[in-house]
Design a protein around this motif. Structure first.
Motif, PDB file in Angstrom:
ATOM      1  N   UNK A  35       0.953  -1.094   0.047  1.00 19.53           N
ATOM      2  CA  UNK A  35      -0.063   0.113   0.102  1.00 19.53           C
ATOM      3  C   UNK A  35       1.102   1.335   0.052  1.00 19.53           C
ATOM      4  N   UNK A  36       0.164   2.292  -0.375  1.00 24.44           N
ATOM      5  CA  UNK A  36       1.218   3.564  -0.309  1.00 24.44           C
ATOM      6  C   UNK A  36       1.299   3.957   1.129  1.00 24.44           C
ATOM      7  N   UNK A  37       2.253   5.001   1.297  1.00 24.57           N
ATOM      8  CA  UNK A  37       2.598   5.610   2.423  1.00 24.57           C
ATOM      9  C   UNK A  37       1.433   6.262   3.172  1.00 24.57           C
ATOM     10  N   UNK A  38       1.138   6.043   4.494  1.00 27.52           N
ATOM     11  CA  UNK A  38       0.145   6.604   4.861  1.00 27.52           C
ATOM     12  C   UNK A  38      -1.012   5.873   4.936  1.00 27.52           C
ATOM     13  N   UNK A  39      -1.107   4.623   4.457  1.00 23.54           N
ATOM     14  CA  UNK A  39      -2.238   3.739   4.292  1.00 23.54           C
ATOM     15  C   UNK A  39      -2.655   3.077   5.424  1.00 23.54           C
ATOM     16  N   UNK A  40      -1.584   3.062   6.519  1.00 25.45           N
ATOM     17  CA  UNK A  40      -2.007   1.923   7.614  1.00 25.45           C
ATOM     18  C   UNK A  40      -0.964   0.962   7.843  1.00 25.45           C
ATOM     19  N   UNK A  41       0.043   0.509   6.889  1.00 28.68           N
ATOM     20  CA  UNK A  41       0.602  -0.600   7.132  1.00 28.68           C
ATOM     21  C   UNK A  41       1.637  -0.712   8.211  1.00 28.68           C
ATOM     22  N   UNK A  42       2.243   0.497   8.557  1.00 28.81           N
ATOM     23  CA  UNK A  42       2.881   0.511   9.889  1.00 28.81           C
ATOM     24  C   UNK A  42       2.219   0.438  11.092  1.00 28.81           C
ATOM     25  N   UNK A  43       1.028   0.825  11.236  1.00 27.83           N
ATOM     26  CA  UNK A  43       0.091   0.463  12.389  1.00 27.83           C
ATOM     27  C   UNK A  43      -0.251  -0.962  12.492  1.00 27.83           C
ATOM     28  N   UNK A  44      -0.600  -1.540  11.388  1.00 25.07           N
ATOM     29  CA  UNK A  44      -0.749  -2.856  11.478  1.00 25.07           C
ATOM     30  C   UNK A  44       0.370  -3.665  12.335  1.00 25.07           C
ATOM     31  N   UNK A  45       1.623  -3.313  11.571  1.00 26.64           N
ATOM     32  CA  UNK A  45       2.894  -4.063  12.244  1.00 26.64           C
ATOM     33  C   UNK A  45       2.957  -3.697  13.679  1.00 26.64           C
ATOM     34  N   UNK A  46       2.739  -2.569  13.970  1.00 28.17           N
ATOM     35  CA  UNK A  46       2.796  -2.202  15.480  1.00 28.17           C
ATOM     36  C   UNK A  46       1.882  -3.042  16.260  1.00 28.17           C
ATOM     37  N   UNK A  47       0.575  -2.996  15.858  1.00 29.20           N
ATOM     38  CA  UNK A  47      -0.211  -3.643  16.584  1.00 29.20           C
ATOM     39  C   UNK A  47       0.151  -5.273  16.661  1.00 29.20           C
ATOM     40  N   UNK A  48       0.517  -5.862  15.833  1.00 26.86           N
ATOM     41  CA  UNK A  48       0.744  -7.243  15.927  1.00 26.86           C
ATOM     42  C   UNK A  48       1.899  -7.654  16.530  1.00 26.86           C
ATOM     43  N   UNK A  49       3.121  -6.635  16.647  1.00 27.26           N
ATOM     44  CA  UNK A  49       4.370  -6.644  17.265  1.00 27.26           C
ATOM     45  C   UNK A  49       4.555  -6.380  18.608  1.00 27.26           C
ATOM     46  N   UNK A  50       3.503  -6.079  19.247  1.00 27.92           N
ATOM     47  CA  UNK A  50       3.497  -5.752  20.709  1.00 27.92           C
ATOM     48  C   UNK A  50       3.784  -4.189  20.901  1.00 27.92           C
TER      49      UNK A  50
END
Length: 214
Positions: A35-50
């Motif tokens: 997905x493009x920058x700002x789409x929420x990819x990093x938020x998902x990783x942060x949620x999954x990674x504690x």
């Protein structure tokens, strides 16, 4: 063997990032979220990674109960020994040389420095150099090598090759994926690089606040 499962996750700031997210990661598996920058990819990783508690939903790692219901000491143990997180920024310790950065990870995880991996990443000759003396690409490769040297069971990678040219990026990710196979580990990558995504077993994208397999 199931390494991770997320059930009905949602996350919001001032607006909804995503909702109803369900995802599993099995041993030996590679998953890409594009997905493009700002789409929420990093938020998902942060949620999954504690790193960031979701607004709602449950994340189980390595057959534990919901990680966000664990005591702080147990959560720290999982982060220290079971998870490897590759950030967009390298987060190396300036003022330390390359070997000292690797030794810190070695002490924390009780794992030896992997010289063979450093050779493959073409940074073995930099051990005595200060971090500021390395190129951006060398710093990123060192950051990835430092994570792999922990021997994590699950790797979360946020744009791991953003500072690398395409040829080097491909070589580095081949090493990472070889590690996943050899260690029967798993990896979830957030990336906008379609070539890296196509090297994975499953590809997802965020669309209309939902995680959709493509």
């Amino acid at each position: 063997m199931e390494l991770l499962s997320a059930q009905n996750l949602s996350h919001s700031f001032d607006y909804t990032i995503y909702e109803g997210l369900n995802l599993t990661l099995n041993a030996g598996e590679k998953i890409a979220i594009i997905g493009v920058s700002g789409s929420g990819k990093s938020t998902i990783l942060n949620n999954l990674s504690t790193m960031l508690k979701p607004t709602s939903g449950v994340v189980n790692i390595l057959a534990s109960r919901d990680i966000y219901a664990l005591r702080a000491q147990e959560l720290l143990r999982i982060r220290r020994y079971e998870l490897g997180i590759i950030f967009q920024a390298h987060y190396l310790f300036r003022g330390f040389d390359v070997r000292e950065n690797l030794e810190l990870a070695s002490i924390m995880s009780n794992q030896p420095i992997d010289m063979e991996l450093l050779e493959r990443f073409e940074i073995a000759h930099t051990l005595k150099q200060q971090i500021g003396e390395l190129s951006g690409g060398q710093q990123q490769r060192l950051s990835i090598a430092r994570v792999l040297s922990k021997k994590p069971k699950i790797i979360f990678a946020d744009e791991p090759t953003g500072n690398l040219d395409s040829q080097t990026a491909h070589k580095v990710m081949e090493c990472v994926f070889e590690y996943v196979r050899a260690q029967n580990a798993g990896i979830i990558i957030a990336t906008h690089d379609t070539h890296i995504a196509q090297m994975c077993d499953r590809i997802y994208t965020l669309a209309n606040h939902r995680l959709v397999q493509v």
